[in-house]
Design an enzyme around this catalytic site. Structure first.
Site, PDB file in Angstrom:
ATOM      1  N   CYS A  79     -17.102 -20.659  -0.041  1.00 29.39           N
ATOM      2  CA  CYS A  79     -15.775 -20.995  -0.565  1.00 29.39           C
ATOM      3  C   CYS A  79     -15.409 -22.430  -0.206  1.00 29.39           C
ATOM      4  CB  CYS A  79     -14.727 -20.033  -0.006  1.00 29.39           C
ATOM      5  SG  CYS A  79     -13.036 -20.423  -0.528  1.00 29.39           S
ATOM      6  N   CYS A  99      -8.377 -22.813   4.692  1.00 25.27           N
ATOM      7  CA  CYS A  99      -7.633 -21.577   4.463  1.00 25.27           C
ATOM      8  C   CYS A  99      -7.644 -20.714   5.720  1.00 25.27           C
ATOM      9  CB  CYS A  99      -8.249 -20.810   3.296  1.00 25.27           C
ATOM     10  SG  CYS A  99      -7.544 -19.184   3.034  1.00 25.27           S
ATOM     11  N   CYS A 133     -10.237 -16.153   5.649  1.00 23.40           N
ATOM     12  CA  CYS A 133     -11.511 -15.663   6.192  1.00 23.40           C
ATOM     13  C   CYS A 133     -12.191 -16.781   6.973  1.00 23.40           C
ATOM     14  CB  CYS A 133     -12.409 -15.122   5.092  1.00 23.40           C
ATOM     15  SG  CYS A 133     -12.252 -15.898   3.483  1.00 23.40           S
ATOM     16  N   GLN A 180      -4.944   1.067  -0.412  1.00 19.05           N
ATOM     17  CA  GLN A 180      -6.048   0.446   0.318  1.00 19.05           C
ATOM     18  C   GLN A 180      -6.545  -0.782  -0.433  1.00 19.05           C
ATOM     19  OE1 GLN A 180      -7.508   0.849   3.182  1.00 19.05           O
ATOM     20  NE2 GLN A 180      -6.567   2.725   3.932  1.00 19.05           N
ATOM     21  N   PHE A 237       1.719   9.094   9.287  1.00 17.75           N
ATOM     22  CA  PHE A 237       1.641   7.746   8.708  1.00 17.75           C
ATOM     23  C   PHE A 237       0.877   7.823   7.387  1.00 17.75           C
ATOM     24  CE2 PHE A 237       1.471   7.534  13.353  1.00 17.75           C
ATOM     25  CZ  PHE A 237       2.583   6.768  13.653  1.00 17.75           C
ATOM     26  N   GLU A 288       5.939   9.724   6.592  1.00 14.71           N
ATOM     27  CA  GLU A 288       5.880   8.272   6.432  1.00 14.71           C
ATOM     28  C   GLU A 288       7.305   7.718   6.467  1.00 14.71           C
ATOM     29  OE1 GLU A 288       5.258   4.494   5.958  1.00 14.71           O
ATOM     30  OE2 GLU A 288       3.499   5.803   6.075  1.00 14.71           O
ATOM     31  N   ASP A 299      -2.888   7.781  11.095  1.00 12.64           N
ATOM     32  CA  ASP A 299      -3.322   6.457  10.637  1.00 12.64           C
ATOM     33  C   ASP A 299      -2.191   5.454  10.856  1.00 12.64           C
ATOM     34  OD1 ASP A 299      -4.592   4.326   9.465  1.00 12.64           O
ATOM     35  OD2 ASP A 299      -4.511   5.114   7.412  1.00 12.64           O
ATOM     36  N   CYS A 326      -6.510   0.548  12.618  1.00 12.63           N
ATOM     37  CA  CYS A 326      -6.848  -0.815  12.189  1.00 12.63           C
ATOM     38  C   CYS A 326      -6.783  -1.782  13.357  1.00 12.63           C
ATOM     39  CB  CYS A 326      -5.919  -1.265  11.064  1.00 12.63           C
ATOM     40  SG  CYS A 326      -4.176  -1.320  11.538  1.00 12.63           S
TER      41      CYS A 326
END
Length: 565
Positions: free
Chosen positions: A150, A156, A159, A387, A418, A439, A487, A514
């Site tokens: 990239c 940026c 990533c 997702q 969640f 939720e 989650d 996560c």
């Protein structure tokens, strides 16, 4: 109060990350990367609460490293503007490189420094017990160097590890999960079963064009790299459409193409970039200082037609007011792109940077797009949660289903905590007696009900409620579950919820995380208890599976299976 509690609860889990960086019991290949900290995969500007949480975490990381320094480091502190020759030893919080000043043990953090890289850094900021430096010049490159495909990778903030080989990225993530499980989760790697508990990380087969949602910002001030700062920007040339430059809320890095989003989304982005600055259209970007201007954000979402399987695209313009006549030229141009089936306009009149509007209008086509996941069809609106990596979500949900271990005879109850828009619970409903989902976000619950109806699923109940504020009555309105799916977001589970789960004693818990740091902390509570609160753990960790959902970022997903003693 809930956020404050989350910050306090997160601290023990995170304080180990930098301290383990300089402990060398691992093979060199693994040692290089074993303290890579998790990053959010979102490319939108983070909210102030999340920024405060992450700043507190970073301070805790460096403060807890002081015990490992030499005595000379206690009196050493580099001055702002001083240049130092440094070697990056590992990655830590937000992917920043961790270095120690030679002969002192003093820790400095450098953005975009990667393990093994020797460079000259200039001290830019003093923060308590550590300092931050900016890389001035690379002397020798880092380990496992590759060319980032990239063109925006050097600038940026999305990533940052794109020029680190994918194999090395995976090793870093797997080793971080292992270290946190041992030192924060307090699971011994000396016992024979530890090797069977810790699973190898699941790679992402698709490493580019995997994101189904990207949000870009319009800006009145274009960010430029140092080598171009001398070029004069006049009129519309200083306008930008792209991603916020790291560290700037008011400057935008202009982006013509992003390698993480789909090709049809890049076609739309290029078409808009080609004409939105044209003075004949009278389109102005929103200015975050003067609070004037029209265009705020551009959100691109990619789905799949449920019947044909072909890609379909939603374009969402977020504007400061409702003036469809101004957007008409853009709508006419991008509606000619075959994949575009929906063009929306969210109107956000507030001075904040959120992309969710107070009002929503359909400018072209339909108001939702569809996506297929685990054989189910989901309708996705402009502000729905879904997702972000559909392909890897298929892998993730299959692993969750395997861990849930439902017999499939329609006799078992699933509690989905969640639950978001119900994607996990709905994929399990076909093998369960009933699914109960909770939720806090009302719109997500509304989407969950709609998705259940769309897929003709009648054995799922979704309830709106804050799981960080449950009381003694929680659990009275559903039968005891056979399987609990949890989650949570990055701060993990609140102590109230952990105490509820220990009291509930469901036979099986599948914890999806996560954030491996808060995940390890919560596993410790569930399995080993909390002595100071007189809480006894009642679960055994049976497996822990890391999954790479977002290549080129240090973000890690984990699926943990716990069974009652």
């Amino acid at each position: 109060m809930a956020m404050a509690a989350a910050i306090v609860a997160t601290m023990p889990a995170l304080k180990y990350l930098i301290r383990i960086t300089f402990t060398p019991p691992f093979p060199r290949k693994l040692q290089k990367f074993h303290s890579l900290a998790s990053l959010s995969p979102n490319f939108t500007q983070e909210g102030p609460q999340q920024q405060r949480l992450e700043q507190e975490q970073q301070n805790q990381l460096t403060n807890n490293n002081t015990t490992s320094r030499s005595s000379s480091s206690t009196s050493y502190f580099p001055k702002r503007g001083q240049t130092l020759e440094l070697v990056c030893e590992s990655l830590a919080f937000k992917g920043k490189g961790v270095c120690k000043v030679a002969g002192t043990g003093f820790v400095v953090m450098c953005d975009r420094a990667l393990p093994g890289e020797r460079f000259i850094g200039r001290v830019t900021r003093r923060k308590g017990s550590y300092a931050e430096v900016t890389k001035v010049e690379t002397i020798t490159p880092h380990w496992d160097l590759i060319d980032a495909p990239c063109e925006y990778a050097p600038y940026c903030g999305g990533c940052k590890t794109q020029n680190l080989s994918y194999e090395s990225q995976l090793r870093a993530k797997e080793q971080q999960v292992r270290e946190l499980t041992i030192h924060v989760g307090k699971f011994s790697d000396k016992v024979p079963e530890f090797c069977s508990i810790m699973k190898p990380i699941v790679p992402c087969v698709i490493q580019f064009h995997y994101r189904n949602k990207m949000e870009f910002s319009f800006g009145s001030k274009k960010w430029l790299p140092k080598e171009l700062l001398g070029e004069e920007q006049v009129g519309n040339e200083k306008y930008a459409l792209g991603l916020h430059a790291p560290g700037f809320f008011d400057k935008v890095l202009n982006v013509d193409k992003c390698l993480l989003q789909s090709e049809p989304a890049n076609t739309v982005l290029a078409a808009i970039q080609d004409c939105w600055r044209d003075s004949q259209f009278s389109l102005t970007p929103y200015d975050v200082h003067s609070h004037t201007g029209f265009l705020k954000h551009l959100m691109l979402r990619t789905g799949r037609n449920a019947e044909t399987g072909l890609p379909e695209l939603m374009v969402n313009f977020v504007t400061s007011s409702y003036k469809p006549e101004l957007l008409k030229p853009l709508v006419e141009k991008i509606s000619a792109i075959p994949e575009v089936v929906s063009i929306m306009n969210n109107v956000n009149t507030s001075v904040g940077n959120t992309s969710v509007g107070e009002e929503e209008y359909t400018l072209y086509g339909k108001s939702t797009i569809t996506e297929i996941l685990r054989g189910l069809t989901f309708q996705i609106s402009a502000n729905s949660f879904f997702q972000t990596n559909t392909h890897q979500a298929e892998v993730l949900y299959k692993l969750i289903e395997d861990c849930a271990g439902l017999r499939g005879d329609g006799s078992q109850i699933v509690l989905d905590l969640f639950c978001g828009t119900g994607t996990i619970g709905l994929t399990l409903a076909r093998r369960a007696k009933h699914v109960y989902g909770y939720e806090v976000v009302p719109q997500a619950i509304s989407d969950a009900h709609r998705n259940a109806k769309l897929n003709r699923i009648s054995n799922a109940t979704f309830v709106q409620g804050d799981l960080n504020k449950i009381d003694e009555s929680f659990g009275n309105n559903f039968p005891k579950p056979d399987v609990v799916i949890s989650d949570p977001n990055r701060p993990g589970m609140h102590m109230k919820l952990l105490k509820f789960l220990i009291k509930l004693k469901a036979p099986r818990i599948v914890y999806v995380s996560c954030n491996p740091a808060t995940c390890a902390r919560d596993l410790d509570y569930l399995c080993h208890g909390v002595k100071e609160k007189n809480i006894e753990g009642c679960y055994k960790l049976k497996s822990l599976q890391p999954v790479d959902m977002f290549p080129h970022t240090p973000h890690i997903e984990c699926i943990c299976l716990l069974e009652l003693f």
